[in-house]
Design an enzyme around this catalytic site. Structure first.
Site, short mmCIF file in Angstrom:
data_model
loop_
_atom_site.label_atom_id
_atom_site.label_comp_id
_atom_site.label_asym_id
_atom_site.label_seq_id
_atom_site.Cartn_x
_atom_site.Cartn_y
_atom_site.Cartn_z
N HIS A 23 -31.85 19.07 -14.66
CA HIS A 23 -32.07 20.51 -14.46
C HIS A 23 -33.43 20.94 -15.01
O HIS A 23 -33.83 20.49 -16.08
CB HIS A 23 -30.95 21.32 -15.11
N ASP A 24 -34.12 21.79 -14.24
CA ASP A 24 -35.46 22.24 -14.64
C ASP A 24 -35.48 23.68 -15.11
O ASP A 24 -36.30 24.08 -15.92
CB ASP A 24 -36.44 22.14 -13.46
N THR A 25 -34.60 24.49 -14.53
CA THR A 25 -34.61 25.93 -14.82
C THR A 25 -33.28 26.35 -15.44
O THR A 25 -32.21 26.06 -14.89
CB THR A 25 -34.86 26.74 -13.52
#
Length: 314
Positions: A23-25
Protein backbone atom coordinates in the site's frame (compact mmCIF):
# COMPACT_ATOMS: atom_id res chain seq x y z
CA UNK A 1 -25.06 -16.36 3.61
CA UNK A 2 -23.14 -13.48 2.07
CA UNK A 3 -23.10 -11.64 5.38
CA UNK A 4 -21.40 -14.55 7.13
CA UNK A 5 -18.83 -14.77 4.34
CA UNK A 6 -18.19 -11.07 4.66
CA UNK A 7 -17.76 -11.43 8.40
CA UNK A 8 -15.35 -14.30 7.90
CA UNK A 9 -13.17 -12.19 5.64
CA UNK A 10 -12.30 -9.81 8.51
CA UNK A 11 -8.92 -10.84 9.86
CA UNK A 12 -6.52 -9.63 12.52
CA UNK A 13 -3.69 -7.92 10.64
CA UNK A 14 -0.60 -9.97 11.56
CA UNK A 15 1.77 -9.32 8.67
CA UNK A 16 2.04 -5.54 8.92
CA UNK A 17 5.21 -5.44 6.82
CA UNK A 18 3.52 -7.14 3.87
CA UNK A 19 0.59 -4.76 4.21
CA UNK A 20 2.87 -1.70 4.18
CA UNK A 21 4.77 -3.06 1.16
CA UNK A 22 1.54 -3.41 -0.83
CA UNK A 23 0.00 0.00 0.00
CA UNK A 24 1.22 3.48 -0.93
CA UNK A 25 -1.54 5.79 0.28
CA UNK A 26 -2.96 5.77 3.80
CA UNK A 27 -6.25 7.62 4.29
CA UNK A 28 -6.43 8.18 8.04
CA UNK A 29 -9.33 9.16 10.21
CA UNK A 30 -8.15 11.34 13.11
CA UNK A 31 -10.25 11.13 16.28
CA UNK A 32 -10.02 7.55 17.56
CA UNK A 33 -7.03 6.77 15.32
CA UNK A 34 -4.40 9.45 16.01
CA UNK A 35 -5.84 10.95 19.15
CA UNK A 36 -8.65 10.45 21.59
CA UNK A 37 -10.26 13.74 22.61
CA UNK A 38 -7.22 15.86 23.47
CA UNK A 39 -4.68 13.15 24.09
CA UNK A 40 -2.42 11.55 21.54
CA UNK A 41 -2.67 7.77 21.19
CA UNK A 42 0.77 6.32 22.13
CA UNK A 43 3.18 5.54 19.28
CA UNK A 44 1.30 7.54 16.64
CA UNK A 45 4.04 10.09 15.94
CA UNK A 46 6.57 7.31 15.34
CA UNK A 47 4.21 5.40 13.04
CA UNK A 48 3.58 8.50 10.89
CA UNK A 49 7.28 9.28 10.82
CA UNK A 50 8.11 5.72 9.75
CA UNK A 51 5.52 5.61 6.93
CA UNK A 52 6.57 9.00 5.57
CA UNK A 53 10.21 8.02 5.88
CA UNK A 54 9.72 5.07 3.52
CA UNK A 55 7.87 7.25 1.01
CA UNK A 56 4.24 6.51 1.86
CA UNK A 57 1.54 9.14 1.28
CA UNK A 58 -0.43 10.00 4.39
CA UNK A 59 -3.77 11.84 4.12
CA UNK A 60 -5.85 12.89 7.12
CA UNK A 61 -9.55 12.57 6.30
CA UNK A 62 -12.07 13.98 8.78
CA UNK A 63 -15.83 14.49 8.73
CA UNK A 64 -15.35 17.48 11.04
CA UNK A 65 -16.65 20.53 9.13
CA UNK A 66 -16.47 23.07 11.97
CA UNK A 67 -12.86 23.90 11.12
CA UNK A 68 -11.08 24.86 7.92
CA UNK A 69 -8.02 22.84 6.88
CA UNK A 70 -5.74 25.48 8.37
CA UNK A 71 -7.69 25.57 11.66
CA UNK A 72 -7.68 21.78 11.83
CA UNK A 73 -3.88 21.85 11.59
CA UNK A 74 -3.79 23.66 14.93
CA UNK A 75 -5.01 20.42 16.52
CA UNK A 76 -2.03 18.58 15.00
CA UNK A 77 0.34 21.30 16.21
CA UNK A 78 -1.09 21.20 19.74
CA UNK A 79 -0.36 17.45 19.87
CA UNK A 80 3.00 17.97 18.21
CA UNK A 81 2.10 15.86 15.15
CA UNK A 82 3.75 16.93 11.93
CA UNK A 83 1.25 17.63 9.15
CA UNK A 84 0.78 20.07 6.29
CA UNK A 85 -2.42 21.65 5.01
CA UNK A 86 -2.14 19.73 1.73
CA UNK A 87 -2.38 16.46 3.68
CA UNK A 88 -5.69 17.37 5.32
CA UNK A 89 -9.09 16.65 3.80
CA UNK A 90 -11.72 18.09 6.12
CA UNK A 91 -15.37 17.81 5.16
CA UNK A 92 -15.45 21.64 5.03
CA UNK A 93 -12.74 21.55 2.34
CA UNK A 94 -14.42 18.65 0.49
CA UNK A 95 -17.81 20.38 0.29
CA UNK A 96 -16.25 23.59 -1.09
CA UNK A 97 -14.18 21.59 -3.57
CA UNK A 98 -17.25 19.67 -4.70
CA UNK A 99 -19.40 22.77 -5.23
CA UNK A 100 -16.67 24.60 -7.12
CA UNK A 101 -15.91 21.73 -9.53
CA UNK A 102 -19.11 19.75 -10.09
CA UNK A 103 -21.60 22.17 -11.61
CA UNK A 104 -22.12 24.17 -14.78
CA UNK A 105 -22.08 27.97 -14.61
CA UNK A 106 -25.82 27.88 -15.12
CA UNK A 107 -26.28 25.64 -12.06
CA UNK A 108 -23.86 27.53 -9.83
CA UNK A 109 -21.86 30.55 -10.89
CA UNK A 110 -19.48 31.78 -8.20
CA UNK A 111 -19.52 35.23 -9.81
CA UNK A 112 -23.17 35.72 -8.95
CA UNK A 113 -24.52 32.88 -6.82
CA UNK A 114 -24.26 32.41 -3.04
CA UNK A 115 -24.52 29.60 -0.51
CA UNK A 116 -26.77 29.61 2.53
CA UNK A 117 -24.92 27.75 5.30
CA UNK A 118 -26.38 25.81 8.20
CA UNK A 119 -23.07 25.14 9.88
CA UNK A 120 -19.97 26.81 11.27
CA UNK A 121 -17.09 28.96 10.07
CA UNK A 122 -15.00 26.07 8.74
CA UNK A 123 -17.42 25.76 5.82
CA UNK A 124 -17.53 29.51 5.12
CA UNK A 125 -13.72 29.84 5.23
CA UNK A 126 -13.22 26.98 2.76
CA UNK A 127 -15.93 28.38 0.44
CA UNK A 128 -14.23 31.76 0.53
CA UNK A 129 -10.90 30.11 -0.40
CA UNK A 130 -12.40 28.83 -3.66
CA UNK A 131 -14.06 32.19 -4.32
CA UNK A 132 -17.61 31.32 -3.25
CA UNK A 133 -19.69 33.78 -1.20
CA UNK A 134 -21.92 32.54 1.59
CA UNK A 135 -24.45 33.81 4.10
CA UNK A 136 -25.98 32.30 7.26
CA UNK A 137 -23.81 30.04 9.39
CA UNK A 138 -22.44 31.65 12.54
CA UNK A 139 -23.96 35.01 11.51
CA UNK A 140 -27.29 33.64 12.74
CA UNK A 141 -26.44 32.52 16.26
CA UNK A 142 -29.69 33.70 17.79
CA UNK A 143 -33.18 32.54 17.06
CA UNK A 144 -34.34 35.94 15.77
CA UNK A 145 -37.91 34.90 14.97
CA UNK A 146 -39.39 33.68 18.22
CA UNK A 147 -42.69 35.18 17.20
CA UNK A 148 -43.66 33.30 14.01
CA UNK A 149 -45.36 36.31 12.40
CA UNK A 150 -41.86 37.85 12.16
CA UNK A 151 -41.19 35.48 9.23
CA UNK A 152 -43.46 37.73 7.16
CA UNK A 153 -40.68 40.32 7.13
CA UNK A 154 -37.99 37.82 5.96
CA UNK A 155 -36.09 39.22 2.97
CA UNK A 156 -34.60 36.27 1.10
CA UNK A 157 -31.37 36.74 -0.85
CA UNK A 158 -32.26 36.00 -4.49
CA UNK A 159 -28.67 35.01 -5.30
CA UNK A 160 -28.72 31.91 -3.04
CA UNK A 161 -28.43 28.85 -5.26
CA UNK A 162 -27.08 26.29 -2.80
CA UNK A 163 -27.69 25.21 0.81
CA UNK A 164 -24.85 23.47 2.67
CA UNK A 165 -25.55 21.76 5.99
CA UNK A 166 -22.89 20.61 8.46
CA UNK A 167 -22.46 20.44 12.21
CA UNK A 168 -23.95 23.58 13.76
CA UNK A 169 -23.68 24.32 17.47
CA UNK A 170 -26.05 27.25 16.93
CA UNK A 171 -28.78 25.44 15.07
CA UNK A 172 -32.05 27.30 15.57
CA UNK A 173 -35.53 27.61 14.13
CA UNK A 174 -34.72 30.74 12.13
CA UNK A 175 -31.88 29.01 10.28
CA UNK A 176 -33.94 25.87 9.71
CA UNK A 177 -36.78 27.94 8.24
CA UNK A 178 -34.47 29.91 5.92
CA UNK A 179 -32.91 26.66 4.69
CA UNK A 180 -36.38 25.32 3.94
CA UNK A 181 -37.24 28.51 2.06
CA UNK A 182 -34.18 28.31 -0.22
CA UNK A 183 -34.54 24.56 -0.79
CA UNK A 184 -38.13 24.98 -2.00
CA UNK A 185 -36.65 25.97 -5.35
CA UNK A 186 -35.69 22.82 -7.30
CA UNK A 187 -32.67 24.65 -8.78
CA UNK A 188 -31.15 25.13 -5.30
CA UNK A 189 -28.32 22.62 -4.81
CA UNK A 190 -28.52 20.74 -1.48
CA UNK A 191 -25.27 19.37 -0.01
CA UNK A 192 -24.28 18.09 3.43
CA UNK A 193 -20.76 17.75 4.82
CA UNK A 194 -21.46 14.41 6.56
CA UNK A 195 -24.19 12.42 8.28
CA UNK A 196 -22.51 11.12 11.45
CA UNK A 197 -25.40 10.61 13.88
CA UNK A 198 -23.11 11.26 16.86
CA UNK A 199 -19.55 12.25 17.69
CA UNK A 200 -17.36 11.33 20.67
CA UNK A 201 -17.57 13.61 23.70
CA UNK A 202 -16.41 13.53 27.30
CA UNK A 203 -17.83 11.06 29.77
CA UNK A 204 -21.08 12.73 30.86
CA UNK A 205 -23.28 11.46 28.03
CA UNK A 206 -24.45 7.89 27.40
CA UNK A 207 -21.82 6.03 25.33
CA UNK A 208 -19.77 9.27 25.53
CA UNK A 209 -21.56 10.63 22.47
CA UNK A 210 -23.20 13.93 21.54
CA UNK A 211 -25.54 14.56 18.56
CA UNK A 212 -23.53 14.81 15.33
CA UNK A 213 -24.06 16.64 12.04
CA UNK A 214 -26.37 13.85 10.86
CA UNK A 215 -29.05 14.91 13.34
CA UNK A 216 -28.89 18.46 11.97
CA UNK A 217 -28.91 17.30 8.34
CA UNK A 218 -31.98 15.15 9.04
CA UNK A 219 -33.93 18.08 10.44
CA UNK A 220 -33.23 20.23 7.35
CA UNK A 221 -34.02 17.25 5.12
CA UNK A 222 -37.34 16.70 6.88
CA UNK A 223 -38.24 20.39 6.69
CA UNK A 224 -37.35 20.65 3.00
CA UNK A 225 -38.64 17.26 1.88
CA UNK A 226 -35.43 16.74 -0.10
CA UNK A 227 -32.30 14.59 0.22
CA UNK A 228 -28.85 16.20 0.11
CA UNK A 229 -25.69 15.07 -1.69
CA UNK A 230 -23.28 13.86 1.00
CA UNK A 231 -19.64 14.88 0.42
CA UNK A 232 -18.27 13.28 3.62
CA UNK A 233 -17.36 9.73 4.58
CA UNK A 234 -18.68 7.16 3.61
CA UNK A 235 -19.68 8.67 0.25
CA UNK A 236 -17.98 7.77 -3.02
CA UNK A 237 -18.23 11.49 -3.82
CA UNK A 238 -15.53 12.13 -1.21
CA UNK A 239 -13.33 9.34 -2.57
CA UNK A 240 -13.56 10.93 -6.05
CA UNK A 241 -12.50 14.30 -4.60
CA UNK A 242 -9.49 12.68 -2.88
CA UNK A 243 -8.59 10.74 -6.02
CA UNK A 244 -8.51 13.92 -8.05
CA UNK A 245 -6.77 15.97 -5.38
CA UNK A 246 -3.82 13.55 -5.09
CA UNK A 247 -3.93 12.18 -8.62
CA UNK A 248 -4.38 8.58 -7.42
CA UNK A 249 -4.55 6.04 -10.24
CA UNK A 250 -3.99 2.62 -8.64
CA UNK A 251 -6.79 2.19 -6.11
CA UNK A 252 -5.56 -1.28 -5.09
CA UNK A 253 -2.66 0.41 -3.26
CA UNK A 254 -4.88 2.71 -1.17
CA UNK A 255 -6.11 1.88 2.32
CA UNK A 256 -8.51 3.52 4.73
CA UNK A 257 -7.73 3.38 8.45
CA UNK A 258 -10.50 4.30 10.90
CA UNK A 259 -12.33 3.48 14.10
CA UNK A 260 -15.96 3.81 12.95
CA UNK A 261 -17.73 1.17 10.90
CA UNK A 262 -20.53 3.32 9.44
CA UNK A 263 -18.21 6.12 8.25
CA UNK A 264 -14.56 5.04 7.88
CA UNK A 265 -14.91 1.35 7.05
CA UNK A 266 -18.00 1.85 4.88
CA UNK A 267 -16.06 4.59 3.07
CA UNK A 268 -13.38 2.01 2.24
CA UNK A 269 -15.98 -0.52 1.13
CA UNK A 270 -17.89 1.99 -1.05
CA UNK A 271 -14.67 3.19 -2.68
CA UNK A 272 -13.44 -0.40 -3.15
CA UNK A 273 -10.36 0.32 -1.02
CA UNK A 274 -8.62 -1.84 1.59
CA UNK A 275 -10.12 -1.10 5.01
CA UNK A 276 -8.40 -1.35 8.37
CA UNK A 277 -10.33 -0.95 11.62
CA UNK A 278 -8.28 0.14 14.62
CA UNK A 279 -9.54 -0.61 18.13
CA UNK A 280 -8.43 2.69 19.72
CA UNK A 281 -11.78 4.39 19.08
CA UNK A 282 -15.51 3.68 19.14
CA UNK A 283 -15.62 0.10 17.76
CA UNK A 284 -14.70 -3.01 19.75
CA UNK A 285 -13.29 -6.31 18.50
CA UNK A 286 -16.49 -7.92 19.81
CA UNK A 287 -18.63 -5.86 17.40
CA UNK A 288 -16.55 -6.89 14.40
CA UNK A 289 -16.03 -10.55 15.21
CA UNK A 290 -19.08 -11.53 17.28
CA UNK A 291 -21.98 -9.12 16.73
CA UNK A 292 -24.57 -10.73 14.43
CA UNK A 293 -26.29 -7.37 13.96
CA UNK A 294 -23.24 -5.76 12.37
CA UNK A 295 -23.05 -6.04 8.59
CA UNK A 296 -20.13 -3.68 7.90
CA UNK A 297 -16.98 -5.78 7.67
CA UNK A 298 -13.47 -4.35 7.43
CA UNK A 299 -10.75 -6.29 5.63
CA UNK A 300 -8.43 -6.05 8.59
CA UNK A 301 -8.46 -5.28 12.32
CA UNK A 302 -5.46 -3.81 14.15
CA UNK A 303 -5.15 -2.91 17.84
CA UNK A 304 -3.66 0.49 17.05
CA UNK A 305 -2.28 2.53 14.17
CA UNK A 306 0.95 2.67 16.19
CA UNK A 307 1.64 -0.86 14.90
CA UNK A 308 2.48 0.62 11.50
CA UNK A 309 5.79 1.76 13.00
CA UNK A 310 8.11 -1.01 11.77
CA UNK A 311 11.23 1.04 12.39
CA UNK A 312 11.26 0.24 16.08
CA UNK A 313 12.16 3.84 16.98
CA UNK A 314 10.44 5.38 20.01
Amino acid sequence: SQRMEARNKTKKLEDVKKFVDTHDTFLLDCDGVLWSGNSLIPGIREALEYLRGIGKKVVFVTNNSTKSRAQYLDKFKSLNIQASESEVISSSFAVAEYLSTSFTKEQFDKEKHKVFVVGQDGIKIELQKVGIQSIGGEDIKQNTHTNLSEFDSFKPDPSVRCVIVGFDGWLNYTKLSYAKFYLASPSTIFICTNRDSTFPSSGKFPMNELPGAGSIVSSVETAAGRKPINTGKPSVTLWKIIQREYNITDTSRVCVVGDRLDTDILFGIEGKLTSVLVLTGVTSAHTVFEDKENDIHPDWVLDSFAQFNLGGGH
